[in-house]
Every structure is written in structure tokens, then in C-alpha cells.
Design an enzyme around this catalytic site. Structure first.
Site, mmCIF file in Angstrom:
data_model
loop_
_atom_site.group_PDB
_atom_site.id
_atom_site.type_symbol
_atom_site.label_atom_id
_atom_site.label_comp_id
_atom_site.label_asym_id
_atom_site.label_seq_id
_atom_site.Cartn_x
_atom_site.Cartn_y
_atom_site.Cartn_z
ATOM 1 N N LYS A 86 0.853 -1.202 0.000
ATOM 2 C CA LYS A 86 0.000 0.000 0.000
ATOM 3 C C LYS A 86 0.885 1.247 0.000
ATOM 4 C CE LYS A 86 -3.870 1.974 2.651
ATOM 5 N NZ LYS A 86 -4.711 1.795 3.855
ATOM 6 N N SER A 161 -9.616 1.657 2.901
ATOM 7 C CA SER A 161 -8.752 2.409 2.033
ATOM 8 C C SER A 161 -7.706 1.572 1.280
ATOM 9 C CB SER A 161 -8.003 3.476 2.843
ATOM 10 O OG SER A 161 -7.172 2.877 3.800
ATOM 11 N N SER A 185 -9.767 -0.633 7.140
ATOM 12 C CA SER A 185 -9.235 -0.407 5.794
ATOM 13 C C SER A 185 -8.607 -1.617 5.117
ATOM 14 C CB SER A 185 -8.195 0.716 5.825
ATOM 15 O OG SER A 185 -8.835 1.955 5.793
#
Lengths: 493, 98
Positions: A86, A161, A185
Site C-alpha cells: 500500500k 482504504s 481499511s
């Protein structure tokens, strides 16, 4: 995608980290070949799915060749395993944007501890995955840089996210990925994309190098296709780190061993507050079937109560923005990141750089947090929220006196349409209702594939347990998935 | 609690953010929605409850958080300045303040 003939012969599918590392350790397939396979997958599907923000093929290949040299004569736990990371986790000399214009050209001078540990274990980071700006969001739509699509329906969001990381694993670009969690997330995109996502206990994995959002809630979190691969990744990244004073000074158990234990006789609780208004009936039916499945494995199931659940979203959306407003004060156009070229004076330079660099959701949360911490409102908002956090934590403490783990939905709905919730921030926040409490209480929680809706959209089952009992989650997930494997519609990508 | 445009402007100033008129109108409405929702926390009786700022602040944890004060290697100056929008003579340059 048409794979190379020799890759088909070698069965080079990028779904299973254990198999990849075994083939690299044995010399059957090289890390370089696996890296090439992952890079080819990126070429084939990334323009449709929008997973990656940065990929540097040449350095990926060089890194894989270094692993091939290092692995000679020894066995590494993640030898040659391609990993997606990420884009809010710092990677030395590899652009790390946090999905934000303010960091669009930021090149970290150091690695996050989790990245150092992955590389020491032989993993190969293939690229940086899209996410909501500074991890603020539940759909990856708040990225300032790219749209990421759900591989099960490209008109729908992948969740967020950590949307890019979840899609990378779901679409077999890399077998595992790192995401991050502040309020769900990793679990929510895992649920939307039919993969596993584990939010570890707060402090189990070092946060050093994870770009700070809400420091009392943030965790680095693994994503994979199997409990075994989650266990493998967690074994590598967990542990005390002198660079993070909040990392836990407790020994890391042998998760692979714990995962093999029987689930028979485990006591499971179903929190009644997680099945109320707002839960999609089809999701509810899939989760209830999942609970009956667990019961059929010899687990004892009982109803429990977490009475403060209804305050969780309010509590979270005071605490997380309050901490964010403080953490994001560092983006001032001085040390790194975007600086507005035109400005009247220093304060105006701060103001213009921040206003042009941050997107709307990040500004909203900075504003909310600044308000909650401002003079005259601190006690009414942040002070009160910290006390409600105590009550939410106590609810869990009480529940875990009776049961080993809890079962619940991850999200009230399956993946929603791109654009469906962007104009209504509160509706987006409310979809976090089943995930935020684990972050507030600091407990571990895992999302595993449980079923598909009639429309072919994935639904995840959430398991939660006491602090530092990740082994319990993995054992339950392994027992469950062996007995009740989920198969959905084939992915087109 | 009702929030006015001028209060939103005041918070924006504290947060070093600027909104144009249109953004400000939309933002004030959204902000009001969020505050109305968050208002429900006032229903909770928190009189005798200790605040939790951090879940790890336990006795066991505290035993481990201190270390010796030793000099350790850090980033070289050039690397520290590599991402700066306006580096100069080993410093971060900012607009004139005095």
C-alpha cells in the site's frame, strides 16, 4: 491473459505464497521468473483495474536476482514471493504518495520496518498500490491519483482504504499484499474482493514507516488468499521494534503451529448489535449461514451483547480525525511534499500548499479533528470520545470472558457502485460500523471469504478476538475455509 | 449544535486551510450533518469513566518503553533534504518571516 507456455507448464499462478517460496528455495523456479510473471500480470490487467501507483520493473528484476543469489544454500521464509505494498508504507527510494497530490513526488529515504523484515525474508516488492488519500476512506475513491476497480464488477469500488492491495491479491497479481488499518481499511476491501485481511492487535507489527494517520489506531495489516499465507506474512512482520515505542514487547507465537489446532469446542459469540438496522438482508443471510457452518464444525455458538456499538462510528470519527489533524500538520510545504509557488508570506505558503495539496476528504477530517480539539470543545468532543472508547473496550473485555472469538459481518453491504456514496460523507462513514470497534479496542480481527450474493459480489465474515490472540483467528479461519471453501464467479482479469 | 460559516472559517484558519465561497457553503452543510450525528455521544453516561487515549498504556508495556540514551546513526543531511521543495546551504528554506 495468455501466459507464456513454459509458465503454464510450471503452473506459475500467483495465488499461493507458500508454494512460490518452496519453488524458489528448492531452485525449481527462480525469484526472477516469479517477478517477471507478476510484472506481466501488471502489464495485462493494471490498465483495467487501476491497482498500482508506482512500479519500477528494472529494480524489481534486480531485486529478484539478488534474492536468487541470496537463497543459494539456504531457505528463506518468503523467498522470491512477490508482494504488493500500500502506498502509505514507506519504501526506500521508491515513490510513496499516500494517494495524495501533496506527496506526489515524495521518495522516502528509508524503509518501513515491515518492508525491511519482508526483504530480509526474501520477498520482492513489485509495486505500490493505490489507496484512499492518507488512508481516509472506505472505497479508494478518495485517491487523488487513480480509480481502482473491483475485479468482480469493474463498475464497483474495491473497498478501502487499502483497495489496491486487496485487488492485487484478488486478481492474482501478487499472492500477498500489505495494507494498513485505522478503522477497517483492510478487512472491508478484503470482504469486497473475496480475500483474507487481518488487522493485527495494535502494536503487534511496528508502525515505523507507516505514514501516520491516527497513531493510536494505525496498524500495518496483511492480505492473502489463505490463512496459511496470512500466518506466514504475520510471522515475518510481527515483533518489537525500537523505532516504534508502541510496538509490543511480547514474544511472537508460532502462528503456523496455532493454525493447525482443531476448532472443535471453541466458544463463539455473535454480537446482537451487529445484526440490526442497515444490514443488507442478503449479507445477513450469508453471515448467518457462515455462523451455522462454524457451529457444524463443533464450535459452541451463543449470542453476546456489545451495548456501546451504536456509538462506535461517532466515537471513531472524533478520535481518528483529532489524531489526523495533529499528524497531518507536518505537511506544510517545508520539509517535503508540495509547496505552492505563489504566496504572500509564510502562513499563506502553508495555507496555499495545504489547500491545493490535500483532497476534500482529508480536509474534512482535518477540519473535524481541529474542531474536536479546539479550545472550548475539547472536553465535549475529544475528552468524551476517549471515555466512550473505554466503554467500547470494556464491552469486548466482557464478551471475551464468555467466548473465545466473535463472528459478525464485515460491512453492512457488498461492494457499492463507484460514485454512489461520494457526495454523502456520513453515509460512507456509517458503512464502517462493524469494523471501527476493533481498532478502538486494539483487538485483532480478520475478514475471510464467506459467500457471494446473487449478483456475484463477495461477502466476508469477520472474526474478532482478544489482544495478541491472532493464532485463534487463524486457527478458526483455517478450520472454516478447509470445510467450507467459497467459490464465486470467475474473475475476467 | 449549530455551526456557523464564521466558525467554519475560524477552524479553517487554525488548520491552515483555505476554502473558496462555494466550497465553504457545501462544507458548512456537511460539517453540520456530521456534528449532528456525533452529538449522540452526549447520551452516554461517562461520569466515572477513565479516558482511553491509547490501548497499550499498560503496566507491562511501560516496563519496556525506556532505553539507554545513546547516539545512533541517522540520515545524512543530503538525504534529509532530498525531498525539500526549497533546500539551500544544508537547510530548509522558507519565505522571509522577519
Amino acid at each position: 491473459m495468455r501466459a507464456r507456455t513454459d509458465w503454464n507448464e510450471k503452473n506459475m499462478n500467483l495465488k499461493d505464497a507458500h508454494r512460490i517460496r518452496d519453488t524458489v528455495n528448492s531452485g525449481e523456479i527462480s525469484a526472477k521468473e516469479w517477478a517477471d510473471a507478476a510484472l506481466e500480470r501488471i502489464d495485462a490487467v493494471d490498465s483495467d483495474l487501476g491497482v498500482f501507483l508506482t512500479v519500477e520493473p528494472e529494480s524489481v528484476r534486480r531485486r529478484a536476482e539478488a534474492v536468487d543469489r541470496a537463497v543459494k544454500g539456504k531457505s528463506l521464509p518468503l523467498a522470491g514471493v512477490p508482494v504488493t505494498v500500500k502506498d502509505n508504507i514507506s519504501t526506500r527510494h521508491l515513490r510513496t504518495t499516500c494517494g495524495s497530490k501533496i506527496l506526489e513526488n515524495y521518495i522516502p529515504p528509508y524503509n518501513a520496518t515491515a518492508i525491511d523484515l519482508l526483504e530480509k525474508a526474501g520477498a520482492v516488492v513489485v509495486g505500490k498500490a493505490n489507496c484512499d488519500e492518507f488512508a481516509m476512506g472506505s472505497s479508494t475513491e478518495n485517491s487523488a491519483l487513480r480509480v481502482t476497480r473491483n475485479p468482480y464488477d469493474p463498475e464497483r469500488v474495491p473497498g478501502g482504504s487499502s483497495g489496491g492491495s486487496a485487488v492485487a491479491v484478488a486478481a492474482a497479481i501478487t499472492p500477498v499484499a500489505l495494507g494498513s488499518e485505522t478503522g477497517g481499511s483492510v478487512r472491508q476491501p478484503a470482504s469486497f474482493c473475496s480475500v483474507l485481511g487481518l488487522k493485527p492487535t495494535y502494536g503487534r507489527v511496528s508502525r515505523y514507516g507507516l505514514v501516520a494517520f491516527a497513531s493510536s489506531l494505525d496498524c500495518i495489516a496483511p492480505i492473502a488468499n489463505s490463512p496459511k499465507d496470512i500466518a506466514l506474512l504475520l510471522s515475518v512482520i510481527a515483533g518489537r521494534d525500537d523505532h516504534d515505542a508502541t510496538s509490543a514487547p511480547f514474544e511472537v507465537p508460532d502462528y503456523m503451529l496455532e493454525l493447525q489446532q482443531s476448532v472443535r469446542g471453541m466458544k463463539l459469540g455473535v454480537p446482537r448489535e451487529f445484526f440490526g438496522e442497515g444490514l443488507d438482508p442478503e449479507v445477513q443471510a450469508i453471515i448467518e449461514a457462515g455462523i451455522r457452518n462454524a457451529e457444524s464444525l463443533g464450535c459452541e455458538v451463543q449470542e453476546v451483547s456489545l451495548p456501546h456499538t451504536k456509538y462506535a462510528v461517532s466515537d471513531y470519527y472524533i478520535i481518528a480525525p483529532a489524531e489526523a489533524s495533529s499528524n497531518l500538520a507536518r505537511y506544510d510545504g517545508v520539509k517535503y511534499g508540495y509547496r505552492s509557488a505563489e504566496h504572500d508570506d509564510l502562513i499563506d505558503m502553508y495555507r496555499k500548499s495545504r489547500s491545493r495539496g490535500f483532497g476534500p476528504e482529508v480536509k474534512r477530517r482535518i477540519m473535524l479533528g481541529t474542531y474536536a480539539l479546539s479550545s472550548g470543545y475539547y472536553d465535549a468532543y475529544y475528552g468524551r470520545a476517549m471515555k466512550v472508547r473505554t466503554l467500547i473496550k470494556r464491552d469486548y473485555d466482557k464478551a471475551f470472558e464468555k467466548v473465545d472469538a466473535l463472528l459478525s459481518p464485515v460491512s453492512p453491504t457488498p461492494a457499492f457502485k463507484i460514485g454512489e456514496k461520494t457526495s454523502d460523507p456520513l453515509a460512507m462513514y456509517l458503512s464502517d460500523i462493524y469494523t471501527v470497534t476493533a481498532n478502538l479496542a486494539g483487538i485483532p480481527a480478520l475478514s475471510l471469504p464467506c459467500g457471494f450474493t446473487k449478483q456475484g459480489l463477495p461477502v466476508g465474515l469477520q472474526i474478532l478476538t482478544k489482544q495478541f490472540q491472532e493464532g485463534t483467528l487463524l486457527r478458526l479461519a483455517e478450520g472454516y475455509m478447509n470445510a467450507f471453501p467459497v467459490s464465486g464467479p470467475p474473475i475476467k482479469y | 449544535m449549530a455551526i456557523s460559516r464564521s466558525e467554519v472559517l475560524k477552524i479553517a484558519e487554525l488548520a491552515r486551510l483555505h476554502f473558496n465561497e462555494e466550497e465553504l457553503d457545501a462544507f458548512t452543510v456537511q460539517f453540520q450533518d456530521l456534528l449532528d450525528y456525533i452529538e449522540q455521544l452526549k447520551q452516554v453516561d461517562v461520569d466515572a469513566i477513565e479516558p482511553t487515549s491509547h490501548v497499550s498504556l499498560t503496566k507491562e508495556f511501560e516496563k519496556h518503553i525506556f532505553r539507554e540514551d545513546e547516539v545512533k546513526p541517522s540520515l545524512p543531511v543530503e538525504e534529509s533534504l532530498a525531498n525539500a521543495p526549497d533546500p539551500g546551504s544544508g537547510h530548509f528554506r522558507v519565505p522571509k518571516v522577519i
